[in-house]
Design a protein around this motif. Structure first.
Motif, PDB file in Angstrom:
ATOM      1  N   ALA A 146      -7.851   2.374  -0.438  1.00 29.61           N
ATOM      2  CA  ALA A 146      -7.777   1.060  -1.084  1.00 29.61           C
ATOM      3  C   ALA A 146      -9.080   0.295  -0.917  1.00 29.61           C
ATOM      4  O   ALA A 146      -9.561  -0.364  -1.855  1.00 29.61           O
ATOM      5  N   LEU A 167      -4.189   5.469   2.932  1.00 26.90           N
ATOM      6  CA  LEU A 167      -4.099   4.546   1.804  1.00 26.90           C
ATOM      7  C   LEU A 167      -4.945   3.295   2.034  1.00 26.90           C
ATOM      8  O   LEU A 167      -5.567   2.783   1.094  1.00 26.90           O
ATOM      9  N   ARG A 168      -4.976   2.798   3.271  1.00 26.48           N
ATOM     10  CA  ARG A 168      -5.859   1.666   3.575  1.00 26.48           C
ATOM     11  C   ARG A 168      -7.312   2.028   3.295  1.00 26.48           C
ATOM     12  O   ARG A 168      -8.067   1.258   2.684  1.00 26.48           O
ATOM     13  N   LEU A 182       0.817  -1.211   0.000  1.00 27.43           N
ATOM     14  CA  LEU A 182       0.000   0.000   0.000  1.00 27.43           C
ATOM     15  C   LEU A 182       0.852   1.262   0.000  1.00 27.43           C
ATOM     16  O   LEU A 182       0.595   2.211  -0.737  1.00 27.43           O
TER      17      LEU A 182
END
Length: 459
Positions: free
Chosen positions: A363, A359-360, A347
């Motif tokens: 995503a 980013l998690r 990531l």
């Protein structure tokens, strides 16, 4: 978002009447506004290349950097301090975009080379297939969801072979034997003979067609039964070879090997090569603790993999091979904490760890693939197995044996947990995947218990 909506925001009010902003192309103004909001949200004062890279990745559009560079030159001049960081991030994205990997996307112009079209099958075969489909839909025949399609494909291959060799399109023992010879000598697209498991699947599907159609002599089915037994005996030999490959693997070296590859990332000057290294490390580290067969290429954040309670977990996930079985709909797998930093690295890529949570979240929101080429293309279906073959001379299927090796050495009861991890429903599957070293460990433990009993008796 329109120009009016952008300039109506509080942070643009002091300059809302600026001729530069009013005449700037809308795409550039939108990019500049997006960057300003990103900086405000994440507390950025002096933009670093990582800040710019994350901003572009969250936008999922490499062109936004070019737009914002053009906008910033107009507002702050060609020597504006943030331009160096923006251009560095743009170079990184361009290097990755130029990467050409092997995608799993199917070829759009597919030319049939070793099979007929279903409409070209003999009318009798088509009628039998239609009858089987109707009986399946009525519940008279219990079929795995993809079995009907598999039977159809194998019939098309069998029919093609008969037609190419000027043989009658029918089922008889000489034709089946000739087709068997063809299949066992045919070279696949990968330049190797077909595997025994592939041939078993082919003749198993043809046997199912004969059985379900109820239109062919039983002797034909019995002949195929004999052939399938012969093939399965050969498969047992291949299984022994697989365990020989497992015996050659020191499982304690798997995780260190993945860590070593991850450490090599810093030595790569090309950003695309750094992505490849991270993919490779993750392909080695994660599968042994969550054996998913050939499904890694298809996992997506948010849809399948979620960050929950400090761990990446599979949510409402259905394994392809057993998802049709009652009671086996969901597979409660997860990424073990000891290897989740490999997923974090995928990531983060080259970016600041402070952006990991963002980013998690992105995503999961946008359902990013777990494995992806540097240019954003999806990896091939057998990507993980290819990595394992190059590192350990055996595909990732060996991970299910590794699970049994570990749990069998703990106790016989622990193998039940191994069955769940491997998504196995039968003891036969457990025995098939239990390696010699695990059995030896269990034998050694049993011998010790017997020795202790006799020692106590002698005392």
């Amino acid at each position: 978002m329109t120009r009016h909506q952008i300039l109506a925001k509080p942070h643009w009010q002091p300059n809302a009447a600026s001729p530069i902003l009013l005449s700037m192309p809308l795409a550039e103004l939108q990019a500049l506004d997006s960057l300003v909001e990103f900086m405000s949200e994440h507390g950025c004062t002096d933009l670093s290349p990582s800040d710019c890279h994350v901003w572009a990745r969250l936008n999922r559009d490499a062109s936004v950097i070019e737009h914002v560079i053009a906008a910033m030159i107009k507002t702050d001049g060609p020597e504006a301090p943030p331009l160096a960081s923006l251009r560095a991030a743009a170079q990184n994205l361009t290097a990755c975009a130029r990467f050409a990997g092997i995608s799993r996307e199917p070829r759009r112009d597919y030319e049939r080379k070793i099979s007929l079209y279903p409409d070209d099958l003999p009318l009798g075969w088509q009628n039998h297939l239609a009858d089987i489909r109707d009986r399946r839909d009525d519940g008279d025949i219990k079929l795995a969801p993809d079995l009907y399609d598999r039977m159809t494909r194998k019939l098309c291959q069998y029919g093609w072979y008969l037609r190419e060799n000027d043989m009658p399109l029918d089922f008889d023992i000489p034709s089946l034997r000739a087709f068997y010879t063809f299949e066992t000598t045919r070279i696949s697209n990968r330049g190797a003979p077909l595997s025994t498991s592939t041939i078993i699947a082919t003749f198993g599907d043809l046997r199912n067609f004969l059985r379900f159609s109820k239109a062919y002599p039983k002797r034909l089915i019995k002949e195929l039964d004999k052939l399938l037994k012969k093939l399965r005996d050969r498969a047992d030999v291949e299984t022994a070879q697989k365990f020989a490959a497992l015996a050659a693997i020191d499982i304690t070296t798997i995780h260190p090997r993945a860590e070593a590859i991850l450490e090599e990332v810093a030595k790569q000057t090309n950003p695309a090569n750094r992505v490849i290294k991270r993919n490779r490390a993750m392909a080695i580290a994660v599968p042994p603790l969550t054996p998913l067969r050939r499904e890694w290429h298809d996992l997506r954040f948010g849809r399948d993999l979620v960050w929950s309670e400090g761990r990446y977990r599979l949510r409402d996930y259905k394994l392809r091979k057993t998802r049709h079985r009652i009671g086996r709909e969901e597979y409660p797998g997860s990424v073990h904490p000891s290897v989740q930093h490999f997923v974090d690295a995928r990531l983060l890529q080259d970016d600041d760890p402070k952006y990991l949570d963002a980013l998690r979240e992105k995503a999961e929101e946008q359902e990013w693939p777990l494995f992806v080429h540097p240019d954003g293309a999806l990896v091939a279906e057998n990507y993980v197995s290819q990595v394992w073959s190059s590192e350990f001379q055996t595909g990732a299927h060996i991970c299910r044996s590794i699970v049994y090796d570990v749990v069998f050495a703990i106790s016989e009861d622990a193998t039940l947990a191994g069955m769940l991890m491997n998504d196995h429903t039968s003891q036969q599957a457990r025995k098939k995947y239990t390696g010699d070293r695990a059995k030896q460990a269990a034998l050694a433990a049993a011998s010790k218990e017997i020795d202790d009993l006799f020692d106590a008796f002698g005392a």
